[in-house]
Design a protein around this motif. Structure first.
Motif, short mmCIF file in Angstrom:
data_model
loop_
_atom_site.label_atom_id
_atom_site.label_comp_id
_atom_site.label_asym_id
_atom_site.label_seq_id
_atom_site.Cartn_x
_atom_site.Cartn_y
_atom_site.Cartn_z
N SER A 96 0.97 -1.61 0.15
CA SER A 96 -0.24 -0.25 0.40
C SER A 96 0.79 1.43 0.47
N THR A 109 -4.61 0.38 12.19
CA THR A 109 -4.47 0.67 11.07
C THR A 109 -3.76 1.85 10.13
N PHE A 151 -1.39 1.43 7.17
CA PHE A 151 -1.93 1.90 5.77
C PHE A 151 -1.22 3.36 4.73
#
Length: 97
Positions: A29, A90, A94
């Motif tokens: 990512s 998270t 990300f």
């Protein structure tokens, strides 16, 4: 805290799967801190809070299905800390720069 063998057999494969999925996503990512949702840009922290809430609800479901409630501490403290941990995880996985 005493865990039964069935609880450990249920917990560890799920934990390993979550860690592997987070690591795989983190490696591939490269996102900006805004997310395009239906043509409107949302701040990434909103997405992280929603994913933290969702993962906490999944963890609560796992605790109920595995009958692990007697083995955890005070529920409000545990679930609020889980939501904070999932939200920050998270964000780090990300949206780290």
């Amino acid at each position: 805290m005493k865990f039964t063998r069935s609880a450990l057999r249920f917990f560890f494969p799920g934990l390993i799967l979550v860690v592997v999925c987070f690591l795989a996503v983190a490696l591939f990512s490269d996102h900006s801190p805004t997310v395009d949702v239906l043509g409107s840009y949302f701040p990434a922290w909103m997405i992280c809070i929603l994913s933290g809430l969702t993962l906490t609800l999944i963890a609560h479901w796992i605790v109920q299905v595995g009958k692990l409630k007697p083995y955890i501490g005070p529920a409000p403290l545990i679930y609020s800390c889980l939501m904070i941990i999932f939200t920050f995880a998270t964000w780090i996985l990300f949206y780290q720069n």
